[in-house]
Every structure is written in C-alpha cells, then in structure tokens.
Scaffold this active site. Structure first.
Site, PDB file in Angstrom:
ATOM      1  N   GLU A 110      -7.424   6.702 -12.664  1.00  0.00           N
ATOM      2  CA  GLU A 110      -7.493   6.145 -12.017  1.00  0.00           C
ATOM      3  C   GLU A 110      -8.688   4.441 -12.129  1.00  0.00           C
ATOM      4  O   GLU A 110      -8.009   4.003 -11.185  1.00  0.00           O
ATOM      5  CB  GLU A 110      -8.966   6.784 -11.414  1.00  0.00           C
ATOM      6  CG  GLU A 110      -8.071   7.661 -10.283  1.00  0.00           C
ATOM      7  CD  GLU A 110      -6.149   7.544  -9.342  1.00  0.00           C
ATOM      8  OE1 GLU A 110      -6.936   6.415  -9.070  1.00  0.00           O
ATOM      9  OE2 GLU A 110      -5.561   8.589  -9.091  1.00  0.00           O
ATOM     10  N   TYR A 159     -11.638   5.310  -3.038  1.00  0.00           N
ATOM     11  CA  TYR A 159     -10.845   4.969  -2.687  1.00  0.00           C
ATOM     12  C   TYR A 159     -10.643   6.326  -4.140  1.00  0.00           C
ATOM     13  O   TYR A 159      -9.875   7.690  -4.200  1.00  0.00           O
ATOM     14  CB  TYR A 159     -10.040   4.401  -3.438  1.00  0.00           C
ATOM     15  CG  TYR A 159      -8.653   4.155  -4.005  1.00  0.00           C
ATOM     16  CD1 TYR A 159      -7.608   5.563  -4.065  1.00  0.00           C
ATOM     17  CD2 TYR A 159      -8.441   4.219  -5.738  1.00  0.00           C
ATOM     18  CE1 TYR A 159      -5.997   6.105  -4.925  1.00  0.00           C
ATOM     19  CE2 TYR A 159      -7.586   4.561  -6.393  1.00  0.00           C
ATOM     20  CZ  TYR A 159      -6.697   4.968  -6.188  1.00  0.00           C
ATOM     21  OH  TYR A 159      -5.557   5.239  -6.716  1.00  0.00           O
ATOM     22  N   ASP A 209      -5.253   2.696  -1.110  1.00  0.00           N
ATOM     23  CA  ASP A 209      -4.892   1.812  -1.944  1.00  0.00           C
ATOM     24  C   ASP A 209      -3.998   0.269  -1.442  1.00  0.00           C
ATOM     25  O   ASP A 209      -3.719   1.266  -0.828  1.00  0.00           O
ATOM     26  CB  ASP A 209      -4.678   2.071  -3.296  1.00  0.00           C
ATOM     27  CG  ASP A 209      -3.417   2.872  -3.029  1.00  0.00           C
ATOM     28  OD1 ASP A 209      -2.426   3.089  -2.665  1.00  0.00           O
ATOM     29  OD2 ASP A 209      -3.014   3.206  -4.580  1.00  0.00           O
TER      30      ASP A 209
END
Length: 349
Positions: free
Chosen positions: A34, A117, A135
C-alpha cells in the site's frame, strides 16, 4: 444493503488482478504494498515490492536497516517521505508493539505516514476489519454510480464519500470488496474512456443515465505549481566527488546530491562563480569547467525543477570541500534524486 457489492465481487472474481500482496494475509507485506502504490502505478511498484520483500522479508528486518539503505532501495519511486515514514513505522512497530503488527485501525493509524486509507486497506485485508477504503479509484466509481457532484477535495466531500463507501462495503468480505472496487476503478471505470458499454454496473449508474460520467468526480481546487532553478556543481578531484545530504523539510529530504546553488531564476555561470558558496568549495585552485549540462525539466507534484549540472575538475580541495568528498566509485551506493540519477547514468565521470 449495498447496491453494488455483489456485482463488484462477481466482476472481481473474473477480472481482478493477481498480485503477490493479495495472496497473503501478512499485514507487513500488505502494508508495504500500500505504501509503495501510493502515487505509483502497479506496473512500476511491483519490482520495488519484490526487491523490498526479498531484502527485508519482515518488519524486524526493515526496522534494522539504515535510513540510507531504505532510501537507496526506494530510489526512483519519488515522494521520498513515504520511504522515511515506512522505515520510522517499522521501528515503532518494534519499539511500541513488541514487533507484532498492530491489528486495529486506530493502532495502525498511529504509525508514521499512515492515514485512514492505508489503515483500512491493511486491516480489512489482513484482519477482516469492516473498514471501507477511499482512494482515487473509489471516489471515481462512487461519484459516477451515485452521480455525486460534491467536490471530493473538500471536507464535506470527504465526509460524504466516506459514509457512502462504508455503506456499500460487504462486511462479510471487506478485504476482497475493497480490492474489487479499487480494481474496478483502475481497469473498468477509468478516468478517461471508461468502458461503460460493457460495465456490469451500467444499469445502476446514475451518471451514465444523466450523461455526467466525464464530469465525475468533481474537484474544487487545482494544485499551484511553482518553478525552482537548481545549479549543481559536479566537482571532482582525482578519484573523489563532492556529495551532500539534503536536510530540512524540503523535497528529497535525506537523499544525496552534488553541491547545490539555488537561484530565483536562470543564472549565468559567471554569477554562480561569484557566490560565497562557490568560493568556499573551490577557493583559489585552478579549477576547470568541463561542461554545463541543462537537464530536462523535472516535474514534481508542486514544483517544476529547472536544473543545470556544471562539471568541474579541481586539483585540490578546500577544507569545506574535503568534508563532502566521497570515492567516485561509490556514487552508486548513495540514494540520489531521479534527476541526478539520470544525469549520472549518462555522465558518470
């Protein structure tokens, strides 16, 4: 009940991308992916992910690395604060969590560089936490499906979309659902030329019905981009080269570069040679300017860098220059901005 979750999960089962971080429940590897994929395309980030996991297979190994090692491994990805925060977070996991990756969204958010997020993405994929991700892909899909004109870069917009994203989440399969809606935005509901004619959500897409697909999502503001003018002094003396580490809260913090003279606009070399910093590094030695190389304009998110690299050879070094001298053959060991990496690839000596 979610209107779109069943359709997204069915589409994802057929069309979703097979990626290595989706074949694991290891929170460290999911988190690493990520962080790498923030502001980075999957095609570019894949090699970095594989290199990172090969060199540092777990959080303890990453925490034990030096910042310079991490920055060097990150070189070329840009947004280097991600690498510094990644390293700092690994250290915090060792120090504050006993080496065990935290399992709750709040605990994950306490790590350096981790926002809502990333915490939602990691906790849903690794621990089945019912947290919706939000996102750019998710904003786009939701704004089109529900034809929402609220700007996404406002407080009201973020609140609206976060509540909507959470309401559409499949609580039984939160990690898979999050991956599905992000992949759907990346592959199907793309920013330009979305594939509406073969979209499984076409019948429930309000923006398609209203003819507003290309107008969604809405953004209120534009990022102001400013120009900066860099003149680098590529100074060598024998088998040594001058190299500085960037400090302070500026771009490329922690990376290495040649001594830099920054101006408010394009500068003549004669003007640079009269500056105190130039004199401090080269003194009265009979230095020789070999060439001046104007680099292609280097675009960052908020800055446009206009750089010229001046190749200078000198027979002796001043005391100030001695403190910056490194072996020329070791330049490849230092993490440098992509701009200078391109220069060094062509003009190593």
């Amino acid at each position: 009940m979610s209107r779109i979750a069943p359709l997204l999960l069915e589409w994802y089962a057929r069309r979703g991308r097979d990626l290595p971080w989706r074949r694991t429940r290891d929170p460290y590897r999911i988190w690493l992916s990520e962080v790498i994929l923030q502001q980075t395309r999957v095609a570019q980030g894949m090699d970095y992910y594989l290199r990172f996991t090969e060199r540092w297979p777990d959080v303890a190994a990453l925490a034990a690395a030096s910042e310079d090692e991490v920055l060097k491994m990150w070189q070329g990805l840009g947004y280097y604060s991600r690498a510094r925060n990644l390293h700092a977070a690994a250290k915090k996991i060792i120090q504050a969590f006993g080496g065990k990756f935290p399992e709750t969204p709040d605990a994950v958010r306490s790590l350096p560089g981790v926002g809502g997020y990333t915490a939602a993405a990691v906790c849903s994929a690794a621990f089945d936490a019912p947290c919706a991700v939000l996102d750019g892909n998710v904003y786009r899909v939701l704004s089109r499906i529900f034809d929402i004109g609220t700007p996404i870069d406002t407080t009201a917009g973020r609140k609206t979309f976060l509540e909507l994203a959470q309401s559409q989440l499949d609580p039984a399969h939160p990690g898979t659902y999050n991956q599905a809606i992000m992949d759907f935005g990346a592959l199907q509901c793309t920013p330009a030329q979305p594939r509406c004619e073969e979209c499984p959500l076409a019948e429930c897409c309000a923006a398609l019905a209203a003819g507003t697909v290309t107008a969604r999502p809405v953004k209120q503001g534009r990022t102001k981009v400013s120009d900066r003018w860099f003149d680098y002094l590529h100074i060598t003396c024998g088998d040594r080269t001058l190299l500085c580490r960037r400090e302070g809260r500026d771009i490329w913090q922690g990376l290495y570069e040649f001594p830099l003279l920054e101006s408010s606009g394009p500068a003549d070399f004669a003007e640079l040679a009269a500056l105190p910093r130039f004199r401090e590094l080269l003194g009265d030695a009979p230095w020789h300017l070999m060439r001046s190389t104007a680099m292609p304009r280097h675009q960052l998110s908020h800055r446009t860098i206009h750089a010229v690299v001046h190749r200078i050879v000198t027979p002796t070094l001043t005391p100030a220059a001695e403190r910056l001298a490194v072996a020329t053959e070791s330049l490849g060991d230092y993490a440098v901005p992509r701009l200078l990496d391109r220069y060094l690839t062509k003009y190593r000596m």
